[in-house]
Design a protein around this motif. Structure first.
Motif, PDB file in Angstrom:
ATOM      1  N   GLU A   6     -75.754 -10.227  16.400  1.00 63.47           N
ATOM      2  CA  GLU A   6     -75.264  -9.778  17.705  1.00 63.47           C
ATOM      3  C   GLU A   6     -75.317  -8.259  17.818  1.00 63.47           C
ATOM      4  O   GLU A   6     -75.672  -7.715  18.866  1.00 63.47           O
ATOM      5  CB  GLU A   6     -73.826 -10.261  17.936  1.00 63.47           C
ATOM      6  CG  GLU A   6     -73.318  -9.900  19.323  1.00 63.47           C
ATOM      7  CD  GLU A   6     -71.865 -10.283  19.554  1.00 63.47           C
ATOM      8  OE1 GLU A   6     -71.235  -9.662  20.416  1.00 63.47           O
ATOM      9  OE2 GLU A   6     -71.363 -11.188  18.853  1.00 63.47           O
ATOM     10  N   TYR A   7     -74.977  -7.559  16.735  1.00 65.03           N
ATOM     11  CA  TYR A   7     -74.989  -6.099  16.739  1.00 65.03           C
ATOM     12  C   TYR A   7     -76.369  -5.549  17.058  1.00 65.03           C
ATOM     13  O   TYR A   7     -76.509  -4.567  17.805  1.00 65.03           O
ATOM     14  CB  TYR A   7     -74.498  -5.602  15.378  1.00 65.03           C
ATOM     15  CG  TYR A   7     -74.723  -4.126  15.118  1.00 65.03           C
ATOM     16  CD1 TYR A   7     -74.142  -3.155  15.932  1.00 65.03           C
ATOM     17  CD2 TYR A   7     -75.512  -3.714  14.043  1.00 65.03           C
ATOM     18  CE1 TYR A   7     -74.346  -1.808  15.683  1.00 65.03           C
ATOM     19  CE2 TYR A   7     -75.712  -2.368  13.782  1.00 65.03           C
ATOM     20  CZ  TYR A   7     -75.131  -1.419  14.605  1.00 65.03           C
ATOM     21  OH  TYR A   7     -75.339  -0.087  14.363  1.00 65.03           O
ATOM     22  N   SER A   9     -78.821  -7.260  18.564  1.00 68.48           N
ATOM     23  CA  SER A   9     -79.496  -8.095  19.568  1.00 68.48           C
ATOM     24  C   SER A   9     -80.078  -7.305  20.731  1.00 68.48           C
ATOM     25  O   SER A   9     -81.080  -7.716  21.318  1.00 68.48           O
ATOM     26  CB  SER A   9     -78.525  -9.149  20.109  1.00 68.48           C
ATOM     27  OG  SER A   9     -77.426  -8.522  20.761  1.00 68.48           O
ATOM     28  N   CYS A  10     -79.458  -6.182  21.075  1.00 70.27           N
ATOM     29  CA  CYS A  10     -79.923  -5.406  22.225  1.00 70.27           C
ATOM     30  C   CYS A  10     -80.400  -4.005  21.833  1.00 70.27           C
ATOM     31  O   CYS A  10     -80.456  -3.108  22.671  1.00 70.27           O
ATOM     32  CB  CYS A  10     -78.819  -5.307  23.273  1.00 70.27           C
ATOM     33  SG  CYS A  10     -78.334  -6.887  23.990  1.00 70.27           S
ATOM     34  N   GLN A  55     -73.757  -4.114  23.936  1.00 76.07           N
ATOM     35  CA  GLN A  55     -74.304  -4.158  22.574  1.00 76.07           C
ATOM     36  C   GLN A  55     -75.219  -2.965  22.312  1.00 76.07           C
ATOM     37  O   GLN A  55     -75.212  -2.400  21.207  1.00 76.07           O
ATOM     38  CB  GLN A  55     -75.079  -5.464  22.352  1.00 76.07           C
ATOM     39  CG  GLN A  55     -74.250  -6.730  22.534  1.00 76.07           C
ATOM     40  CD  GLN A  55     -74.380  -7.304  23.927  1.00 76.07           C
ATOM     41  OE1 GLN A  55     -74.375  -6.559  24.918  1.00 76.07           O
ATOM     42  NE2 GLN A  55     -74.485  -8.624  24.019  1.00 76.07           N
ATOM     43  N   ARG A  56     -76.004  -2.576  23.306  1.00 75.01           N
ATOM     44  CA  ARG A  56     -76.914  -1.429  23.147  1.00 75.01           C
ATOM     45  C   ARG A  56     -76.121  -0.125  23.045  1.00 75.01           C
ATOM     46  O   ARG A  56     -76.469   0.760  22.235  1.00 75.01           O
ATOM     47  CB  ARG A  56     -77.894  -1.365  24.330  1.00 75.01           C
ATOM     48  CG  ARG A  56     -78.796  -0.114  24.371  1.00 75.01           C
ATOM     49  CD  ARG A  56     -79.866  -0.131  23.299  1.00 75.01           C
ATOM     50  NE  ARG A  56     -80.607   1.126  23.227  1.00 75.01           N
ATOM     51  CZ  ARG A  56     -81.749   1.397  23.894  1.00 75.01           C
ATOM     52  NH1 ARG A  56     -82.287   0.485  24.692  1.00 75.01           N
ATOM     53  NH2 ARG A  56     -82.358   2.559  23.745  1.00 75.01           N
ATOM     54  N   TYR A  65     -74.694   0.026  19.572  1.00 71.20           N
ATOM     55  CA  TYR A  65     -75.764   0.277  18.593  1.00 71.20           C
ATOM     56  C   TYR A  65     -76.204   1.740  18.626  1.00 71.20           C
ATOM     57  O   TYR A  65     -76.340   2.386  17.569  1.00 71.20           O
ATOM     58  CB  TYR A  65     -76.954  -0.638  18.881  1.00 71.20           C
ATOM     59  CG  TYR A  65     -78.060  -0.545  17.850  1.00 71.20           C
ATOM     60  CD1 TYR A  65     -78.034  -1.348  16.717  1.00 71.20           C
ATOM     61  CD2 TYR A  65     -79.112   0.344  18.018  1.00 71.20           C
ATOM     62  CE1 TYR A  65     -79.037  -1.256  15.756  1.00 71.20           C
ATOM     63  CE2 TYR A  65     -80.125   0.449  17.069  1.00 71.20           C
ATOM     64  CZ  TYR A  65     -80.083  -0.364  15.940  1.00 71.20           C
ATOM     65  OH  TYR A  65     -81.075  -0.272  14.990  1.00 71.20           O
ATOM     66  N   TRP A 104     -65.728  -4.634  22.414  1.00 70.19           N
ATOM     67  CA  TRP A 104     -67.099  -4.488  21.921  1.00 70.19           C
ATOM     68  C   TRP A 104     -67.164  -3.537  20.724  1.00 70.19           C
ATOM     69  O   TRP A 104     -67.832  -3.832  19.729  1.00 70.19           O
ATOM     70  CB  TRP A 104     -68.012  -4.008  23.043  1.00 70.19           C
ATOM     71  CG  TRP A 104     -68.228  -5.028  24.109  1.00 70.19           C
ATOM     72  CD1 TRP A 104     -67.627  -5.090  25.339  1.00 70.19           C
ATOM     73  CD2 TRP A 104     -69.088  -6.169  24.034  1.00 70.19           C
ATOM     74  NE1 TRP A 104     -68.062  -6.187  26.028  1.00 70.19           N
ATOM     75  CE2 TRP A 104     -68.964  -6.871  25.253  1.00 70.19           C
ATOM     76  CE3 TRP A 104     -69.954  -6.664  23.057  1.00 70.19           C
ATOM     77  CZ2 TRP A 104     -69.676  -8.035  25.528  1.00 70.19           C
ATOM     78  CZ3 TRP A 104     -70.667  -7.827  23.324  1.00 70.19           C
ATOM     79  CH2 TRP A 104     -70.530  -8.497  24.549  1.00 70.19           C
ATOM     80  N   LEU A 125     -68.188  -4.909  16.982  1.00 69.12           N
ATOM     81  CA  LEU A 125     -69.578  -4.657  16.595  1.00 69.12           C
ATOM     82  C   LEU A 125     -69.828  -3.326  15.908  1.00 69.12           C
ATOM     83  O   LEU A 125     -70.849  -3.181  15.222  1.00 69.12           O
ATOM     84  CB  LEU A 125     -70.487  -4.743  17.833  1.00 69.12           C
ATOM     85  CG  LEU A 125     -70.591  -6.114  18.524  1.00 69.12           C
ATOM     86  CD1 LEU A 125     -71.592  -6.029  19.672  1.00 69.12           C
ATOM     87  CD2 LEU A 125     -70.983  -7.199  17.541  1.00 69.12           C
ATOM     88  N   GLU A 181     -72.057  -8.996  30.465  1.00 70.71           N
ATOM     89  CA  GLU A 181     -72.111  -9.515  29.099  1.00 70.71           C
ATOM     90  C   GLU A 181     -70.758 -10.042  28.623  1.00 70.71           C
ATOM     91  O   GLU A 181     -70.702 -10.818  27.664  1.00 70.71           O
ATOM     92  CB  GLU A 181     -72.588  -8.418  28.146  1.00 70.71           C
ATOM     93  CG  GLU A 181     -74.044  -8.040  28.312  1.00 70.71           C
ATOM     94  CD  GLU A 181     -74.970  -9.213  27.972  1.00 70.71           C
ATOM     95  OE1 GLU A 181     -74.902  -9.702  26.820  1.00 70.71           O
ATOM     96  OE2 GLU A 181     -75.741  -9.615  28.852  1.00 70.71           O
TER      97      GLU A 181
END
Length: 582
Positions: free
Chosen positions: A380-381, A383-384, A395-396, A399, A421, A425, A567
Motif C-alpha cells: 500500500e505504501y 502503490s501510488c 499514498q503518493r 511516499y 495516512w 504508511l 481514497e
C-alpha cells in the motif's frame, strides 16, 4: 521595559532604568529582592531555559524578574494556545518540563487546551498563570476566574502561591509532579501582589533530588517469564512510554530475543524501527487494518509503555480474551478490553533489562513475525509512488514526504484525515522523529510545535504536516517562527474541508454536511508573514519542492498540496474486504 528575546543561557543586558547589573543573574544593589525574583531563581534551579507565553498586566512583576535575571529566554507568542503547544512539544522532545506563561482570566483560559493535551499524552509541562491580588479573589472581580479549579481536572496538580515563604516548595512540587511516575502537566498560579512582596530573608531554591530508577520486583519478573513461556503467539505493543524511558534499544533486544512481532501506537511511532523484520507498524486506526490481524491470532500481549488514552484497546482485544502483561511506570486505568494478568510498575528500561536477562537464560523464543502483514503494508505504501493524478492521492504524498525527509528529521503530524495516512504508511526509524498526538488528538498543535522543535534542534529542519483546517487555527504563529529565526517547513494537505469529520460522516450515512470552507492564497499569506509560500500544481512538483525546502532552504516555508480524499472511502472498502488467514 523593552521586550528582549534571549538566545543564550546567560545574557548581557543593558537597561535604561539602571536596575540591572551588566551581567544577568544579579539584581542591582538598590533593588529589593521580590518573590518574583525568587520565583525566577527557582525556575533556573529546575533547569528552565525557555518560557513561551504572552505577558499581561498582572504578571509584569514576573516578567521584570525574568529580565533582571537574564538566564531564561522568553519567547513571545501570538496566542497563549500557541505558547502551550510550544511548551508541550519542548517537553515531549527533551523529556524536561516545557514551561508556558499567561496572564490571568482570558489569557490563562487560552492555555487549557495545550495543558490538557500534555497531560493526556504524559508530557511534562508546567503552566504559570498570573492572578489578581489576593485581596480581591473572594469576590466577582474584574477578570478573576478560579484558575486552580479550572486547571485541576486538566493537570496532575494545580495550586496557587498564597505566601512568599511557600514559593520554593511549590515550584519544586510543580516540577516534581510533572515528571512523576505518570508525567503530565501542572499549573502554578502567582497572584500579582504576592509576586511584588519582598522575598523572605534567606529564601532560596530547594536542592533537586538525585534521579532514581524504580526496579521491578523479582516476583513480577518471575510471573512475566512464566506467562511468556506459556504463550503460543505473543505480540509486543509499544507506546509512548518507551520514548519517555529511552528504552528503544531494550525493546529491540527483547523483540529479537523472542523473535516476536512489534506494533506501536500512533504516539509510539519510531520506538521500533520500521526497517526491522519484526516491525508491524501502528495499531489504532480500525479493527480491520493489517496490523490487527497479528493481535487477532495472538494469545499474549506484552504492552510496554502503553496507556489506553493512546487508543481504544477494544480494537486489539474485542473479546477481552488476551493475556496482557502491562509494563509501565503507572497502573493503567480500568477498561473492559484491557484486563491485565500482570502489572509491572517500574522503570521501563530497567524492567526490560532484567526481563531480557531472565528470558535469555530460559532460552524462550518464537517463530512468527507476520511477514504477510509487512508485505500488505509495504504494497500500500508504494502503490501510488508513480501515480501522477492530481490532486494527489494520500499514498503518493506520504511516499514523497518520506523520500524527501532524512531519518533524523523531526516530523510533527497534526490531527485530521492526514493523521490516519501518515500514521499508517509513513515509515519511521527513530524515536521522536514522527510525533503524533493521539491521546487528546488536538488540532493545530503542529505549527506552534514546530517552532519549539526548531528551537530545540537549531539548524535542523523541522516538518509540520497539517490539514488546511488545522493550519488556519494557529496560523498567527508563523510570525513567531519568522521573528525567532526558526528553520521549519509546513506541508498543508489541502481539501478545503474538515477532512476527517467528512470521512466519518461518509462512513456513518454516506453523506456529509457543514464541513467545507475556502482557503487563503498560501503564497501571498506566506509572503505577508515574511515566509515563503509554495502552491503545488502537479504531482511531480511535491518531492523537489519539499526536498529543497528541507535541505537547501532557510527560514519558514509553507507548501500547499491539494489531496484527493476520495481514497479515504476506498481504503475502508479495501480493508473491509481483506480475508487474512495467515
Amino acid at each position: 521595559m523593552e521586550n528582549t528575546v534571549r538566545n543564550d543561557a546567560v545574557t548581557t543586558v543593558t537597561a535604561s532604568d539602571g536596575d540591572v547589573d551588566a551581567v544577568g543573574g544579579a539584581p542591582a544593589d538598590d533593588h529589593v529582592k521580590t518573590v518574583a525574583d525568587l520565583f525566577v531563581e527557582c525556575l533556573v534551579n529546575e533547569g528552565v531555559e525557555v518560557i513561551y507565553g504572552i505577558p499581561g498586566e498582572e504578571n509584569i512583576p514576573l516578567m521584570e524578574a525574568i529580565e533582571r535575571d537574564g538566564r531564561i529566554r522568553f519567547v513571545l507568542t501570538r496566542h497563549e494556545q500557541g505558547a502551550g503547544f510550544m511548551a508541550a512539544t519542548y517537553g515531549h522532545l527533551t523529556g524536561k518540563p516545557g514551561v508556558c506563561l499567561a496572564t490571568l482570566g482570558p489569557g490563562a483560559l487560552n492555555l487549557t487546551l495545550p495543558v490538557a493535551q500534555a497531560n493526556a499524552s504524559t508530557t511534562p509541562l508546567v503552566a504559570i498563570c498570573a492572578q489578581g491580588s489576593v485581596g480581591r479573589l473572594y469576590k466577582e472581580s474584574h477578570q478573576i476566574v478560579d484558575l486552580v479549579s479550572v486547571f485541576k481536572p486538566l493537570t496532575q496538580w494545580s495550586s496557587m502561591i498564597m505566601t512568599p515563604e511557600s514559593t520554593p516548595e511549590m515550584i519544586r512540587k510543580a516540577f516534581s509532579l510533572s515528571q512523576h511516575n505518570r508525567p503530565g502537566a501542572t499549573c502554578l498560579v502567582l497572584p500579582e501582589d504576592i509576586a511584588e512582596m519582598p522575598a523572605p530573608a534567606g529564601a532560596k531554591p530547594l536542592p533537586l533530588p538525585r534521579p532514581t530508577h524504580l526496579m521491578p520486583a523479582d516476583d513480577t519478573i518471575d510471573e512475566a517469564v512464566a506467562l511468556i513461556r506459556e504463550a503460543k503467539r505473543p505480540v509486543i505493543l509499544a507506546g509512548n512510554g518507551v520514548t519517555r524511558a529511552h528504552a528503544q534499544d531494550r525493546l529491540r533486544e527483547l523483540a529479537e530475543l523472542l523473535n516476536v512481532p512489534v506494533a506501536t501506537t500512533f504516539e509510539g511511532k519510531g520506538v521500533f524501527s520500521d526497517k526491522l523484520p519484526n516491525a508491524l507498524g501502528v495499531v489504532g486506526f480500525m479493527h480491520k487494518d493489517y496490523e490487527n490481524f497479528a493481535f487477532d491470532t495472538a494469545d499474549l500481549i506484552i504492552a510496554v509503555g502503553f496507556s489506553i488514552q493512546q487508543f481504544d484497546p477494544k480494537k486489539i482485544n474485542p473479546n477481552d480474551d488476551k493475556t496482557i502483561i502491562h509494563i509501565n511506570t503507572f497502573v493503567e486505568d480500568t477498561d473492559a478490553h484491557y484486563s491485565t494478568a500482570l502489572n509491572i510498575m517500574a522503570d521501563i528500561d530497567q524492567t526490560l533489562a532484567v526481563l531480557i536477562g531472565r528470558l535469555r537464560w530460559e532460552g524462550i523464543t518464537f517463530g512468527d513475525s507476520h511477514p504477510a502483514i509487512r508485505e500488505l503494508l509495504n504494497r500500500e505504501y508504494t502503490s501510488c509512488a508513480a501515480d501522477d493524478s492530481f490532486p494527489m492521492k494520500p499514498q503518493r504524498i506520504v511516499y514523497d514526504t518520506r523520500s524527501a525527509v532524512e531519518d533524523d528529521d523531526v516530523v510533527l503530524v497534526d490531527t485530521g484525515a492526514l493523521k490516519m495516512w501518515m500514521a499508517r504508511l509513513y515509515p519511521t526509524y527513530k524515536s521522536n522523529t514522527c510525533v503524533i498526538d493521539n491521546s487528546l488528538s488536538t488540532m493545530a498543535w503542529t505549527l506552534p510545535g514546530a517552532v519549539a522543535a526548531s528551537m530545540a534542534n537549531p539548524g535542523r529542519p523541522v516538518l509540520a504536516v497539517m490539514g488546511d483546517g488545522s493550519f488556519m487555527m494557529n496560523v498567527q504563529e508563523i510570525e513567531t517562527a519568522v521573528r525567532c529565526g526558526c528553520r521549519m517547513v509546513i506541508l498543508v494537505w489541502v481539501d478545503e474541508a474538515y477532512g476527517l469529520i467528512k470521512w466519518k460522516m461518509d462512513i456513518h450515512d454516506g453523506s456529509h454536511e457543514y464541513v467545507d470552507f475556502n482557503n487563503p492564497d498560501v503564497v501571498a499569506l506566506g509572503a505577508s508573514f515574511g515566509a515563503k509560500g509554495h502552491e503545488i500544481e502537479s504531482a511531480e512538483e511535491l518531492y523537489p519542492v519539499l526536498r529543497h525546502a528541507l535541505r537547501s532552504g532557510s527560514g519558514v516555508d509553507i507548501i500547499a498540496c491539494p489531496v484527493d480524499y476520495r481514497e479515504n472511502m476506498r481504503l475502508i472498502e479495501k480493508l473491509g474486504d481483506i480475508d487474512f488467514s495467515g
